[in-house]
Design a protein around this motif. Structure first.
Motif, PDB file in Angstrom:
ATOM      1  N   TYR A 547       0.572  -0.898  -0.025  1.00  0.00           N
ATOM      2  CA  TYR A 547      -0.644   0.048  -0.455  1.00  0.00           C
ATOM      3  C   TYR A 547       0.441   1.241   0.138  1.00  0.00           C
ATOM      4  N   ILE A 548       0.986   2.372  -0.913  1.00  0.00           N
ATOM      5  CA  ILE A 548       1.744   3.415  -1.534  1.00  0.00           C
ATOM      6  C   ILE A 548       1.104   4.679  -1.282  1.00  0.00           C
ATOM      7  N   VAL A 549       1.311   5.489   0.109  1.00  0.00           N
ATOM      8  CA  VAL A 549       1.042   6.652   0.029  1.00  0.00           C
ATOM      9  C   VAL A 549       1.938   7.732  -0.738  1.00  0.00           C
ATOM     10  N   THR A 550       1.837   8.300  -0.826  1.00  0.00           N
ATOM     11  CA  THR A 550       1.899   9.502  -1.377  1.00  0.00           C
ATOM     12  C   THR A 550       1.011  11.393  -1.420  1.00  0.00           C
ATOM     13  N   GLY A 551       2.228  12.302  -2.119  1.00  0.00           N
ATOM     14  CA  GLY A 551       1.282  13.538  -1.584  1.00  0.00           C
ATOM     15  C   GLY A 551       0.284  14.028  -2.821  1.00  0.00           C
ATOM     16  N   THR A 552      -1.041  14.624  -2.683  1.00  0.00           N
ATOM     17  CA  THR A 552      -1.939  14.765  -3.175  1.00  0.00           C
ATOM     18  C   THR A 552      -1.317  15.368  -4.866  1.00  0.00           C
ATOM     19  N   GLY A 553      -0.908  16.468  -4.709  1.00  0.00           N
ATOM     20  CA  GLY A 553      -0.594  16.807  -5.952  1.00  0.00           C
ATOM     21  C   GLY A 553       0.224  15.890  -6.498  1.00  0.00           C
ATOM     22  N   PHE A 554       0.917  14.615  -5.658  1.00  0.00           N
ATOM     23  CA  PHE A 554       1.811  13.785  -6.766  1.00  0.00           C
ATOM     24  C   PHE A 554       0.914  12.420  -7.831  1.00  0.00           C
ATOM     25  N   ALA A 555      -0.377  12.991  -7.757  1.00  0.00           N
ATOM     26  CA  ALA A 555      -1.374  11.651  -7.498  1.00  0.00           C
ATOM     27  C   ALA A 555      -0.941  10.798  -9.339  1.00  0.00           C
ATOM     28  N   THR A 556      -0.632  11.712 -10.635  1.00  0.00           N
ATOM     29  CA  THR A 556      -0.795  11.163 -11.482  1.00  0.00           C
ATOM     30  C   THR A 556       0.686  10.873 -12.117  1.00  0.00           C
ATOM     31  N   HIS A 557       1.515  11.985 -10.940  1.00  0.00           N
ATOM     32  CA  HIS A 557       3.111  11.717 -11.469  1.00  0.00           C
ATOM     33  C   HIS A 557       3.932  11.047 -11.345  1.00  0.00           C
ATOM     34  N   ASP A 558       3.410  10.683 -10.138  1.00  0.00           N
ATOM     35  CA  ASP A 558       4.461   8.939  -9.155  1.00  0.00           C
ATOM     36  C   ASP A 558       3.693   7.346  -9.537  1.00  0.00           C
ATOM     37  N   PHE A 559       2.465   7.697 -10.007  1.00  0.00           N
ATOM     38  CA  PHE A 559       1.555   6.985 -10.619  1.00  0.00           C
ATOM     39  C   PHE A 559       2.745   6.272 -11.751  1.00  0.00           C
ATOM     40  N   ASP A 560       2.373   7.432 -12.662  1.00  0.00           N
ATOM     41  CA  ASP A 560       3.503   6.890 -13.837  1.00  0.00           C
ATOM     42  C   ASP A 560       4.804   6.211 -13.899  1.00  0.00           C
ATOM     43  N   TRP A 561       5.294   7.170 -12.519  1.00  0.00           N
ATOM     44  CA  TRP A 561       6.728   6.473 -12.575  1.00  0.00           C
ATOM     45  C   TRP A 561       6.493   5.159 -12.259  1.00  0.00           C
ATOM     46  N   ILE A 562       6.232   4.773 -10.603  1.00  0.00           N
ATOM     47  CA  ILE A 562       5.507   3.624 -10.944  1.00  0.00           C
ATOM     48  C   ILE A 562       5.670   2.726 -11.540  1.00  0.00           C
ATOM     49  N   ALA A 563       4.541   2.946 -12.102  1.00  0.00           N
ATOM     50  CA  ALA A 563       3.960   2.117 -13.325  1.00  0.00           C
ATOM     51  C   ALA A 563       5.159   1.467 -14.286  1.00  0.00           C
ATOM     52  N   ARG A 564       5.687   2.738 -15.235  1.00  0.00           N
ATOM     53  CA  ARG A 564       6.362   2.335 -16.161  1.00  0.00           C
ATOM     54  C   ARG A 564       8.256   2.483 -15.850  1.00  0.00           C
ATOM     55  N   ASN A 565       8.622   1.764 -14.186  1.00  0.00           N
ATOM     56  CA  ASN A 565       9.524   1.068 -13.951  1.00  0.00           C
ATOM     57  C   ASN A 565       9.002  -0.302 -13.769  1.00  0.00           C
ATOM     58  N   ILE A 566       8.272  -0.865 -13.502  1.00  0.00           N
ATOM     59  CA  ILE A 566       7.897  -2.135 -12.738  1.00  0.00           C
ATOM     60  C   ILE A 566       8.925  -3.084 -13.947  1.00  0.00           C
ATOM     61  N   PRO A 567       9.759  -3.526 -13.717  1.00  0.00           N
ATOM     62  CA  PRO A 567      10.384  -4.245 -15.182  1.00  0.00           C
ATOM     63  C   PRO A 567       9.713  -5.329 -15.399  1.00  0.00           C
ATOM     64  N   ALA A 568       9.756  -5.307 -17.110  1.00  0.00           N
ATOM     65  CA  ALA A 568       8.629  -5.894 -17.985  1.00  0.00           C
ATOM     66  C   ALA A 568       8.309  -6.950 -17.653  1.00  0.00           C
ATOM     67  N   ALA A 569      10.050  -8.129 -17.369  1.00  0.00           N
ATOM     68  CA  ALA A 569       9.862  -9.703 -16.924  1.00  0.00           C
ATOM     69  C   ALA A 569       8.599  -9.944 -15.389  1.00  0.00           C
ATOM     70  N   MET A 570       8.781  -9.218 -14.986  1.00  0.00           N
ATOM     71  CA  MET A 570       7.489  -9.250 -13.307  1.00  0.00           C
ATOM     72  C   MET A 570       6.560  -9.166 -13.062  1.00  0.00           C
ATOM     73  N   GLN A 571       5.677  -9.554 -12.558  1.00  0.00           N
ATOM     74  CA  GLN A 571       4.253  -9.941 -12.787  1.00  0.00           C
ATOM     75  C   GLN A 571       4.095  -9.117 -11.711  1.00  0.00           C
ATOM     76  N   ALA A 572       3.464  -7.739 -11.044  1.00  0.00           N
ATOM     77  CA  ALA A 572       2.772  -6.816 -10.441  1.00  0.00           C
ATOM     78  C   ALA A 572       2.200  -6.334 -11.271  1.00  0.00           C
ATOM     79  N   GLU A 573       0.792  -5.502 -10.726  1.00  0.00           N
ATOM     80  CA  GLU A 573      -0.140  -4.861 -11.002  1.00  0.00           C
ATOM     81  C   GLU A 573      -0.438  -3.720 -10.016  1.00  0.00           C
ATOM     82  N   LEU A 574       0.241  -2.377 -10.354  1.00  0.00           N
ATOM     83  CA  LEU A 574      -0.590  -0.850  -9.553  1.00  0.00           C
ATOM     84  C   LEU A 574      -2.091  -0.479 -10.337  1.00  0.00           C
TER      85      LEU A 574
END
Length: 816
Positions: A547-574
């Motif tokens: 469960y990941i918590v971040t600041g209000t204004g960073f919702a789009t930015h942080d979701f994008d950063w985490i999602a883009r950096n999940i290694p392609a070979a790994m099975q994990a959903e955000l």
């Protein structure tokens, strides 16, 4: 011009205005010679051709100021490089102040300019008149002059950029309309035009006011709308060609010389939106009908400043629609919704000033996968859910347009489009005197008025201490001595789940998240340079779930950063679960005592220590309690399913009354975090700052042999040292008002500026944070051995420096 459309390209730029041509120019300079620029009609025929052409540089962000400074440097050399005239003249720029409040603003702007290395001179009214003798100065308090500001001919600069692009091998096609993009499984495959198909993987959309509608076809949100903007062009009446540009914000007007005459325009408080039902087909090299009645208010203001205008012929009242955004900043970057779809749009009538730097930044973003430096103020990921609604975007944008030249007050809030997103507690808190602010559409209590003392829950803006100063002091005292509830429902909240959740997050997070279920970890997420891209709290709630918590204004930015950096070979959903949970932050030395009264769960320090997450029961509600704090006291973030929020709040308030529990708002959070030395992403930390530089290396898993993104950069800094370090500054003058961007002097030499500032009520002193910079390296001894001053509105104030938290440095209260 190449006649046959190529079949493939490395990148396709859509839009032949100054932004598109600058981007193509810089892509060519970076070696992407098989770039193609497509313009549906003719270069500059959208909005560039009718731009006024003023080029100013100073902004509230150091990096955006640097970006505009790059534009100036480019425009200086472009004519020599390409052989085409640009109309560039570096005559400088004047900014007037007609009252004491504006003069304070201007003096603070001068400090900001000084902080960022930009020359800005403060002038007397007579000195301003000597530079601009056409104006009356009877009402002036003073003025500021930036010698390196200037003006240009927008169409000429665009043509020069286009030629420079062609000189590098870039192909430019006019009269080539883009009909569609081919997108397959989230990947761009080709651009489809009326003349053929170009296979490519990267698209850069610089289509001005057409960008929102085009991008929306592919699920990309670009929050901008068209607004009418008018200015006059006078007949020649002997105006000298070296006249500086002039901005008269108290009269809402701007001026520049043109062919011996004057261009004058302004930003009226009641702007007129355009193309509410879509831009008409075939709209190019087209102006709107002049609206003399609407412009009259600007003309009246101008005549009071430049009386000669009354007797000068007007060649044209030009009315050209331009794209504006909800916060007055332009939009750059890779869209979070679609990989390799880049945007450069929404330039709010300062596209000419921005174009050189914006094109450079976009080109680097395209070619290297990241911008040249932190561009968060203009990053497309600063937007969120409310910005999908064009009506909401238009409402907010019209307010932003109307404020273009009004006072830029500290802590100023927008009023339009509110309320939009509300916590379940909104009505309860409003009834108890909450004065709300807004972020990403969320209503958030900033402070609480004492209704029994007839305080009004309304901000009264000032550059001195504002009307809420004492109210926030009461809340701060309650945090330190009793207990408070902060409604932080607006926190962005994500769940990362799957077989490889631990492995994926271990790569993305700099701290060690491979801890037992029930662990809570504060961590940054770094780029390859070690810069801090995200600053989050991670709770492990199951073997395969975080469960990941971040600041209000960073919702789009942080979701994008985490999602883009999940290694392609790994099975994990955000998954974004922000709207699922309310957050009631129960903080203060009495917070455990309050909690013990409402839950049967053991919340003792032994059973529930700092840095843990537990599920406890309150009034029939399963509460995810996080033992963490951002105010430097014992406390708990209570994450509650939204349907239980009001019940849990009421139970807590009833139980906590005898223990001094009260409501508190975000401004008390800010004052407490400054005392405790907690960093704020977007100001104190960000992509340009590493944990080593920010004093956060303790939160990086360097002692463990675990690979994570950015590790090599951190290792290099730990072995080779750094050239800047974040420090805390405490002015000797307790009445100084610190807002951020004040210049830091060490032993009389400028070494940086404050990234944030405020007041610490427990200490009874202002507090600021900023980076001490030195090209030869910065150590702790270097920081602590200096004698420091802060420049506040061009006045030097002695201050002390600290690298340790000013409050509870041993964490005894937090871990009680």
């Amino acid at each position: 011009m190449t006649k046959e459309l190529p079949k493939t390209a490395k990148a396709v730029v859509i839009g032949g205005g100054i932004i598109g041509c600058s981007t193509a120019y810089h892509l060519g300079k970076l070696g992407w010679t098989d770039t193609v620029l497509l313009e549906r009609k003719k270069l500059t025929s959208g909005t560039t051709f009718h731009a006024a052409g003023l080029v100013g540089q100073l902004r509230t962000s150091a990096n955006i100021t640097q970006l505009l400074g790059y534009s100036v440097d480019l425009y200086k050399r472009l004519e020599e490089e390409t052989g085409l005239g640009t109309g560039w003249k570096m005559n400088g720029g004047l900014r007037l102040a007609c009252n004491e409040e504006r003069w304070t603003e201007v003096r603070r702007q001068a400090t900001t300019a000084q902080s960022f290395g930009l020359e800005m001179q403060l002038l007397t009214p007579q000195e301003a008149f000597d530079l601009w003798p056409l104006m009356t100065v009877d009402d002036l308090v003073g003025a500021a002059f930036l010698p390196t500001d200037g003006q240009a001919n927008p169409s000429d600069i665009t043509q020069a950029l286009a030629k420079g692009a062609r000189m590098s091998g870039v192909s430019i096609f006019e009269d080539t309309e883009v009909l569609d993009l081919e997108v397959d499984k989230g990947r761009i495959r080709a651009v489809v035009t009326a003349q053929g198909r170009i296979e490519c993987e990267r698209v850069v959309v610089c289509a001005g006011q057409w960008t929102r509608a085009f991008a929306a076809r592919f699920g990309v949100n670009v929050p901008l709308v068209s607004v009418e903007h008018q200015y006059i062009i006078t007949e020649s009446f002997g105006v000298p060609s070296n006249l500086p540009t002039l901005r008269d914000p108290d009269r809402l007007t701007y001026y520049k010389e043109e062919v011996g005459g004057i261009v004058m325009g302004g930003y009226e408080p009641n702007p007129i939106p355009w193309a509410k039902n879509g831009i008409p087909e075939g709209f190019h090299y087209t102006l709107l009908d002049s609206n003399f009645d609407h412009f009259e208010q600007i003309m009246e203001q101008a005549l009071g400043r430049v009386p000669a205008l009354e007797n000068v012929g007007v060649k044209q009242l030009l009315n050209g629609p331009e794209s504006f955004t909800p916060d007055g900043n332009f939009i750059l970057g890779e869209a979070p919704e679609l990989k390799n779809f880049f945007v450069g749009a929404g330039f709010n009538a300062f596209g000419i000033a921005s174009a050189g730097g914006a094109g450079m930044a976009l080109a680097e973003w395209v070619t290297k996968g990241e911008p040249p430096y932190d561009l968060w103020p203009v990053d497309i990921r600063r937007f969120g859910r409310p910005h999908f609604d064009t009506d909401w975007v238009r409402t907010r944008t019209l307010e932003a347009y109307g404020k273009h030249y009004t006072m830029a007050w500290p802590f100023e809030e927008h009023s339009s489009g509110r309320p939009c997103r509300k916590s379940p507690l909104y009505d309860r808190l409003k009834a108890q005197g909450a004065c709300f602010g807004e972020k990403l559409g969320w209503e958030r209590p900033n402070w609480f008025a004492d209704l029994f003392a007839n305080e009004e829950p309304k901000d009264i803006y000032s550059y001195t201490r504002q009307n809420w100063f004492d109210a926030v002091g009461r809340e701060h005292k309650a945090v330190r001595e009793a207990a408070v509830i902060f409604d932080q429902t607006s926190f962005a909240k994500f769940v990362l789940k799957g077989r490889d959740a631990e492995a994926a997050l271990s790569w993305i997070a700099a701290n060690d998240v491979a801890r037992p279920v029930g662990s809570l970890v504060y961590t940054q997420m770094l780029n390859d340079k070690g810069g801090i891209e995200c600053d989050v709290t991670v709770a492990r709630i199951a073997e395969n779930e975080y469960y990941i918590v971040t600041g209000t204004g960073f919702a789009t930015h942080d979701f994008d950063w985490i999602a883009r950096n999940i290694p392609a070979a790994m099975q994990a959903e955000l998954v974004d679960v922000t709207s699922t949970y309310s957050v009631l932050s129960l903080m203060g030395p009495n917070s455990r005592a309050v909690l013990e009264k409402v839950t049967a769960s053991d919340v003792s320090n032994a059973a529930f220590p700092f840095g843990k997450v537990r599920t406890i029961g309150i009034a029939g509600c399963p509460v995810r309690a996080l033992r963490i704090t951002y105010v430097g006291e014992l406390g708990y973030e209570l994450h509650v399913p939204v349907e239980y929020a009001t019940t849990v709040y009421d139970v807590l308030m009833a139980a906590g009354g005898e223990l001094g529990l009260v409501n508190a708002g975000y401004r008390a959070i800010e004052s407490c975090r400054l005392e405790k030395g907690y960093r704020a992403w977007g100001s104190d930390i960000g992509p340009d700052h590493t944990p080593v530089e920010a004093g956060l290396v303790w939160a990086v898993k360097m002692r463990k042999n675990i690979a994570f993104r950015g590790r090599e950069a951190i290792e290099r800094q730990l072995s080779g040292g750094v050239k800047k370090r974040l420090a805390c500054f405490i002015p000797e003058d307790a009445d100084a008002v610190l807002l951020g961007r004040e210049t830091i002097y060490r032993d009389g030499k400028r070494v940086g500026w404050l990234s944030s500032g405020g007041f610490g009520y427990t200490l009874g002193k202002p507090i600021g944070y900023g980076y001490v910079r030195n090209p030869d390296g910065v150590t702790e001894d270097f920081v602590l051995s200096g004698t420091y001053e802060l420049d506040v509105a061009r006045e030097r104030i002695p201050c002390k420096v600290s690298l340790s938290p000013l409050y509870d440095p041993d964490m005894a209260r937090v871990k009680a």
